[in-house]
Structures are given as C-alpha cells and as structure tokens.
Design a protein around this motif. Structure first.
Motif, PDB file in Angstrom:
ATOM      1  N   ARG A 188      -9.000   3.342   3.893  1.00 45.57           N
ATOM      2  CA  ARG A 188      -8.051   3.005   2.829  1.00 45.57           C
ATOM      3  C   ARG A 188      -8.769   2.425   1.609  1.00 45.57           C
ATOM      4  O   ARG A 188      -8.391   2.693   0.468  1.00 45.57           O
ATOM      5  CB  ARG A 188      -7.015   2.008   3.340  1.00 45.57           C
ATOM      6  N   PHE A 189      -9.779   1.614   1.849  1.00 49.57           N
ATOM      7  CA  PHE A 189     -10.525   1.035   0.741  1.00 49.57           C
ATOM      8  C   PHE A 189     -11.112   2.131  -0.148  1.00 49.57           C
ATOM      9  O   PHE A 189     -10.976   2.078  -1.385  1.00 49.57           O
ATOM     10  CB  PHE A 189     -11.627   0.122   1.286  1.00 49.57           C
ATOM     11  N   ALA A 193      -3.062  -2.804   4.485  1.00 52.48           N
ATOM     12  CA  ALA A 193      -3.765  -2.738   3.207  1.00 52.48           C
ATOM     13  C   ALA A 193      -5.183  -3.258   3.419  1.00 52.48           C
ATOM     14  O   ALA A 193      -5.417  -4.128   4.259  1.00 52.48           O
ATOM     15  CB  ALA A 193      -3.036  -3.560   2.148  1.00 52.48           C
ATOM     16  N   PRO A 194      -6.163  -2.755   2.655  1.00 48.78           N
ATOM     17  CA  PRO A 194      -7.561  -3.081   2.968  1.00 48.78           C
ATOM     18  C   PRO A 194      -8.115  -4.356   2.352  1.00 48.78           C
ATOM     19  O   PRO A 194      -9.050  -4.949   2.889  1.00 48.78           O
ATOM     20  CB  PRO A 194      -8.314  -1.864   2.417  1.00 48.78           C
ATOM     21  N   GLU A 195      -7.588  -4.789   1.220  1.00 47.46           N
ATOM     22  CA  GLU A 195      -8.298  -5.791   0.428  1.00 47.46           C
ATOM     23  C   GLU A 195      -8.422  -7.139   1.114  1.00 47.46           C
ATOM     24  O   GLU A 195      -9.515  -7.725   1.188  1.00 47.46           O
ATOM     25  CB  GLU A 195      -7.618  -5.942  -0.932  1.00 47.46           C
ATOM     26  N   GLN A 196      -7.319  -7.663   1.619  1.00 48.21           N
ATOM     27  CA  GLN A 196      -7.367  -8.986   2.226  1.00 48.21           C
ATOM     28  C   GLN A 196      -8.173  -8.973   3.521  1.00 48.21           C
ATOM     29  O   GLN A 196      -8.830  -9.966   3.871  1.00 48.21           O
ATOM     30  CB  GLN A 196      -5.947  -9.523   2.430  1.00 48.21           C
ATOM     31  N   ALA A 252       3.419   1.290  -1.085  1.00 48.66           N
ATOM     32  CA  ALA A 252       4.146   0.024  -0.928  1.00 48.66           C
ATOM     33  C   ALA A 252       4.593  -0.157   0.515  1.00 48.66           C
ATOM     34  O   ALA A 252       4.531  -1.278   1.062  1.00 48.66           O
ATOM     35  CB  ALA A 252       5.341  -0.015  -1.868  1.00 48.66           C
ATOM     36  N   LYS A 253       5.013   0.905   1.161  1.00 45.68           N
ATOM     37  CA  LYS A 253       5.428   0.816   2.563  1.00 45.68           C
ATOM     38  C   LYS A 253       4.241   0.494   3.461  1.00 45.68           C
ATOM     39  O   LYS A 253       4.383  -0.256   4.437  1.00 45.68           O
ATOM     40  CB  LYS A 253       6.100   2.120   2.994  1.00 45.68           C
ATOM     41  N   GLU A 254       3.069   1.043   3.149  1.00 41.68           N
ATOM     42  CA  GLU A 254       1.867   0.681   3.892  1.00 41.68           C
ATOM     43  C   GLU A 254       1.604  -0.819   3.786  1.00 41.68           C
ATOM     44  O   GLU A 254       1.278  -1.483   4.776  1.00 41.68           O
ATOM     45  CB  GLU A 254       0.643   1.437   3.337  1.00 41.68           C
ATOM     46  N   ARG A 275       5.284 -13.109  11.339  1.00 39.47           N
ATOM     47  CA  ARG A 275       5.112 -14.537  11.579  1.00 39.47           C
ATOM     48  C   ARG A 275       4.099 -15.084  10.577  1.00 39.47           C
ATOM     49  O   ARG A 275       2.996 -14.551  10.449  1.00 39.47           O
ATOM     50  CB  ARG A 275       4.621 -14.766  13.001  1.00 39.47           C
ATOM     51  N   ALA A 276       4.466 -16.137   9.862  1.00 37.84           N
ATOM     52  CA  ALA A 276       3.625 -16.733   8.819  1.00 37.84           C
ATOM     53  C   ALA A 276       3.276 -15.719   7.733  1.00 37.84           C
ATOM     54  O   ALA A 276       2.280 -15.884   7.027  1.00 37.84           O
ATOM     55  CB  ALA A 276       2.352 -17.333   9.419  1.00 37.84           C
ATOM     56  N   GLY A 277       4.103 -14.700   7.567  1.00 38.63           N
ATOM     57  CA  GLY A 277       3.818 -13.664   6.571  1.00 38.63           C
ATOM     58  C   GLY A 277       3.989 -14.177   5.149  1.00 38.63           C
ATOM     59  O   GLY A 277       4.874 -14.982   4.873  1.00 38.63           O
ATOM     60  N   ARG A 278       3.144 -13.680   4.258  1.00 39.14           N
ATOM     61  CA  ARG A 278       3.227 -14.071   2.855  1.00 39.14           C
ATOM     62  C   ARG A 278       3.312 -12.822   1.978  1.00 39.14           C
ATOM     63  O   ARG A 278       4.395 -12.324   1.721  1.00 39.14           O
ATOM     64  CB  ARG A 278       2.042 -14.951   2.458  1.00 39.14           C
ATOM     65  N   THR A 279       2.180 -12.335   1.524  1.00 35.88           N
ATOM     66  CA  THR A 279       2.177 -11.156   0.656  1.00 35.88           C
ATOM     67  C   THR A 279       0.979 -10.280   0.998  1.00 35.88           C
ATOM     68  O   THR A 279       0.010 -10.727   1.607  1.00 35.88           O
ATOM     69  CB  THR A 279       2.082 -11.538  -0.834  1.00 35.88           C
ATOM     70  N   GLU A 280       1.054  -9.029   0.565  1.00 41.95           N
ATOM     71  CA  GLU A 280      -0.084  -8.121   0.609  1.00 41.95           C
ATOM     72  C   GLU A 280      -0.475  -7.765  -0.812  1.00 41.95           C
ATOM     73  O   GLU A 280       0.354  -7.792  -1.734  1.00 41.95           O
ATOM     74  CB  GLU A 280       0.232  -6.848   1.383  1.00 41.95           C
TER      75      GLU A 280
END
Length: 607
Positions: free
Chosen positions: A37-38, A496-499, A488-490, A442-447
């Motif tokens: 993905r990156f 997602a690869p960045e984090q 966006a659905k991914e 759980r403890a989700g924030r953002t991507e």
C-alpha cells in the motif's frame, strides 16, 4: 452484563462505556500489506527514479531477517501484551504529546457556533449549563454510546473532556486528567476557570452537593466577573503558547518563585473547563474564527482540553486541545450542549438555587524574569499569528444533498474539488492528508488517508485538457471519486500504511539497541516517505448543524489547512496557511468556488 456490541439482538446499552471492552481491536496489517500500500500511495507523487529509490529502500527494510521484520515482530508482541488496547497505544502519545513546537494554532482546533442573539453573560451561562448537564450525564454513564450504521463507537475520549489539562515536559508532555490511576473515576472538581481581560477567576458552578447553580446565578456571577478592569499583571496564560520544552521551563520557574503558585496552577489544571470572555465583538464570522484559532494569548490557557469562548456580542465557539480529543468527540459534546435550550439543560441537570456562586481570583506571584518571559511569549505568539493567513469560504447554494443528487459521494466531490483548485492555484498536485475516523475500534482514533491517486492525476489533467470532451472529464471525475471512496473505506477498516510504518520507525528509536536494530533505515529518507508526508493540503471534516465553521492551522510551510463543514444545504471551508504563501491560498479559494460550480455543471449535463 454488556449489551450486544454488534448493535443487534438486544437494545443498545444506555451506559456510556458498556461497549468498550467488546469493540474489535485495531487490526495490525502485515508488513507485506503495508509495503504494497505504501508504494501504491506514494507512487502518484514520484518520478520513476524516485519511485525506484523508494522501492529499493522498502525492499531492504522488509527483506527476510531485515530491520522491518524485527521491528514488526516487536510490534506484534506489544499488540498481544495484556493490558494493551491497540498497537497504537504508544504511537498516539508520541504523536501528540511528543511534539515540541507550540500547540496553540499548530495543533489546537476550533468550532464557531451559530449565533443565538443572546447577550454575552447569558450565552456563556447557557453554555456552562449545557456542559454541566453533559458532565453529570457522563459521570453517571447516562450518555448513550454512539452507534454508526448500527455499530458502536468508542466513547473513551469522553473521559478527557472535563478537568483534563496537558502538562508541558522537557522531552514529552503528559496529561493530568480524571479516570486515571492518580484520580480514578470522574472529576470531582466543582469549579471552572473564567478569563476576562486577562483576569483569571475560579468560579464554582456546582454546589457542595454536586447540583449545578441556576442559570440566573451563573449569569450573575459572570456579570460580576465582567466588571473587572484589565489585569495589572501579565497573564501566565501566554506561556501556554510557547514551544513545549520552553513552556515546561517557564512552568518550573512559576513553581519555584513562590509556593502559592502551585495552588494557582492546581486550580487552573483541575478546573472542569475554561470560559474565555472577550471584551470585543468580532466584525464577522471570519474574524470570530481567527480569534477562536489564535485569540489573545493572555485570555487563554491553551493546555486546557476545552475552552468555551464567548465574545462581547454573545457569539461563541470552542478551542480544543487535541492530544486526547478528536473532532468526532467534540462534535458529540457540542451537539449535546447546543442541541437543547439552556433552560432545559439546567432543569434536566437538577440545577437549584444556592445563592451566588463562589468566585475567587487566581493570582500568580511573578518576579521580573517571569514578567519578561510572559510578555515576550505574548509578543512572539502575536507575531506568529500575524504570520498566518486565513480565509473562510462559504457555499450557501451547495451541500451534501446536491452532491448525492448528482450520484456522487459528498466527501469525494469536495475532495476532488480541492485537488482541482489546488492544481489550478499552484500548478501542481501535492501530498494531501485527510483524517478518517476509526472510532469503531477499541481506543480507535483516526487514520491518515493520502488522497492523491493515479485517478486524481488523470482527473485534474482531463479538466484542463482542451481536447477532452465533457463526457471524458465526467468519467475521469467519477473514476477519481470512486477511487477516493475505496481508499477511505480501507482507512476506515484500519488498513492504511503510514501510521504502521511510522510506529516501526519509533520502535527503533525507543528500543533499537535492545532489538538489535541500530542500522540506518533508508526507507524513512526515501522520496516516497518524505514526499508523501509533506502536505500541500491538510484536510478534515466536521459535519454538525450547530456550527458555522471549523478550523485549524496548516501543517507545513507550503501547506493549506482545509477544515470543512459539509451539511445537506451548505459547505463552509476555513483555510489557513503561512502568510508568505498567502497569495496562493487566496487563488485557491477563488479556484475552489470555480471548481465546485464547474463540477456540478459537468455532472448535471450527464442527466
């Protein structure tokens, strides 16, 4: 017993935190998935030579026995550790609390509320009453868990709304908050912190038995505070605008100069929230928004989680410290506070007449060095704010309903409009960030979503290709929008690869010697990593019918911050950028108006 976390089979639980332990964990992608993905995500921004260098660095990082394998294995072990909620548990504190620049303007964000026509004291009292109703419901876990398409969303961030304060540190900041080992359960504070003309006042808003004061009593207390002359001493609030290590040193100086300053800081840091009363009325929504973003530093404590700001004409908004609170949580808070009349909040919270609320000035003992420090911090922040250009762009004739009527995802529509406007304004397509909420975990924030795809490049090229017929432009637009929705659905699914890569880099910094991974990691110097993350546009959405505008500062020297409120009948976009590139932002604003109209007409012509 917990109710069904799937949202099916039983009625939703009325208790705020009942779903938390049953929410799915944030998935940890494999190293292969992330690497693939990156490359896919960074490729549209790179030349062939840059892509080749990036691919080579990635292959070295992910080779069998290579550094990426060791770091990822360590992350897998951490994710499986008892008591760890998410493989991002260590990432988030570093991302937010580890930043060393100023958080005022750079990290805090704001919402501008719709006007009610009330006077300043009445408006502020109503907001206090609404917040107290929300707090008491939260304390009793009577706030219903948020469901999105039947799926429960984490409510954990609500624990950081009241009496939460960021504390500066020399290396990394910390957070002083309830629901912690030091203070289990909700905050038992009964006071708020009120600013007026840089005076700081402790105001008790809950009586000894925990019942709120009445609206009339709150209003009267605020009116009493507003009789004050400007403060004689400079306000230590200005120190919260400094870079974090510098502010940490100033805080130590405050504590050292006089023992009474510890009690003053304690009153500030344990206050339920701030109310900042301004002694002027902004000319328009633009000026109000700017002041909410970077208002007079002496009348703020930017480290407080929540600061309600009320102007002289009763207009109001909120400034939020970001480290433990994302926009979705604050939107829930704002919608609760503004979703019912103040009288209803007061009645439902059990407010009762208890006499005038106790008021007590919060005073700091300062020496000449601290006075100089505060004045210099105030002047430096004023100059920094002046070096930031902003523009509020509103569309009263376009909203999500219009996009849907054209067969288009509303978010994809506006994101493609941003891409087209940016290409026309700056002559290039640059890295673009979009925040995607992942609260279903759980403890989700953002991507971190990266918006530029091959389809985006084809779309913006087709729109300005004189040989491209309207049908070809419309097809390119739809293909780019569909690719946007897929990505966006991914991200919503935690893929997602960045984090993931960023946390692997951080693991090496923290534990490289222990893990035997001490070599230089070329991946994080590669064109793909550096170019993909060098924002030209940083975007985030805050849909609420209760707010006029939403905003934050830009994230780099060439970046335009794009904060938008997209509702069924309107769109409001607050732009911010460094002053030295302000001309390009102004062109972008004009081109955005053109792009929205042009894209509407393009799709309408298909039918």
């Amino acid at each position: 017993m917990n109710a069904s976390p799937s949202g099916t089979g039983t009625d939703p639980s009325p208790r705020t935190f009942d779903y938390e332990d049953d929410l799915p964990r944030v998935p940890l992608p494999t190293l292969e998935e992330t690497g693939e993905r990156f490359l896919e995500w960074c490729a549209p921004l790179l030349t062939e030579a840059e892509l080749a260098r990036t691919r080579e660095a990635l292959e070295d990082f992910t080779r069998p026995g290579g550094p990426g394998r060791e770091l990822h294995a360590a992350l897998e072990r951490y994710d499986a550790t008892e008591g760890v909620h998410s493989w991002l548990d260590t990432f988030w504190p570093y991302r937010y609390l580890g930043r060393r620049d100023r958080i005022a303007l750079n990290a805090n964000f704001f919402f501008l509320f719709h006007d009610t026509g009330e006077g300043q004291a009445e408006r502020a009292a109503g907001l206090i009453a609404g917040a107290l109703h929300h707090k008491l419901a939260l304390d009793a876990e009577r706030l219903p868990p948020v469901l999105q398409r039947g799926q429960p969303q984490t409510m954990a961030q609500n624990r950081f709304l009241y009496s939460a304060t960021r504390i500066p540190g020399a290396v990394q900041d910390t957070v002083r908050a309830p629901y912690s080992a030091e203070h289990p359960g909700p905050s038992d504070a009964k006071h708020i912190l009120v600013f007026f003309r840089e005076n700081m006042v402790r105001m008790d808003v809950l009586g000894p038995d925990g019942h709120p004061h009445t609206l009339g009593e709150l209003t009267g207390a605020l009116q009493q505070i507003m009789k004050a002359s400007p403060a004689l001493e400079p306000s230590p609030g200005s120190l919260t605008t400094k870079a974090r290590a510098e502010w940490a040193a100033s805080r130590e100086a405050l504590l050292a100069v006089h023992p009474g300053n510890r009690d003053a800081l304690d009153a500030v840091e344990t206050a339920l929230f701030c109310v900042c009363l301004e002694d002027f009325a902004p000319a328009d929504a633009q000026e109000a928004s700017d002041h909410l973003l970077h208002g007079g530093s002496g009348n703020r404590w930017f480290d407080k989680a929540v600061s309600l700001v009320v102007f002289g004409d009763g207009r109001a908004g909120i400034n939020v410290e970001h480290c433990e609170l994302d926009g979705t949580t604050i939107l829930g808070f704002v919608d609760s506070v503004l979703g019912a009349p103040a009288k209803e909040h007061s009645r439902a919270s059990g407010a009762r007449s208890q006499g005038a609320p106790h008021l007590e000035p919060i005073t700091f003992v300062l020496d000449d060095a601290l006075r100089t420090d505060i004045r210099e911090a105030d002047a430096a922040f004023a100059a920094y704010a002046a070096a930031t250009a902003t523009r509020l762009v509103t569309f009263d004739d376009f909203g999500s309903t219009d996009a849907k009527a054209l067969g288009m995802s509303p978010d994809a529509f506006v994101q493609m409009a941003y891409q087209l406007a940016h290409r026309r304004a700056k002559g290039l397509t640059g890295a673009t960030y979009e925040s995607i909420a992942t609260r279903q975990f759980r403890a989700g924030r953002t991507e971190a979503m990266r918006v530029v795809t091959p389809q985006v490049l084809r779309f913006v090229a087709a729109m300005d290709d004189p040989d491209a017929p309207p049908a070809a432009r419309a097809a390119a637009f739809r293909e780019a929008a569909e690719a946007h929705v897929r990505r966006a659905k991914e991200c919503q699914a935690g893929r997602a690869p960045e984090q993931h890569l960023w946390e692997l880099q951080l693991i090496q910094r923290r534990r490289g010697a222990e893990l035997g991974v001490t070599e230089h990691l070329a991946l994080f110097d590669s064109p793909g990593w550096t170019i993909m993350r060098d924002d030209y546009l940083s975007t985030s959405s805050a849909p609420s019918a209760h707010i006029q505008a939403f905003g934050f500062g830009s994230t780099s020297e060439q970046c335009i911050g794009v904060a938008y409120v997209l509702l069924p009948d309107r769109l409001a976009v607050y732009l911010s950028t460094p002053e030295h590139v302000a001309d390009a932002m102004r062109v972008f604003a004009d081109e955005l108006r053109r792009a929205v109209q042009e894209l509407r007409e393009l799709l309408a012509a298909e039918s």
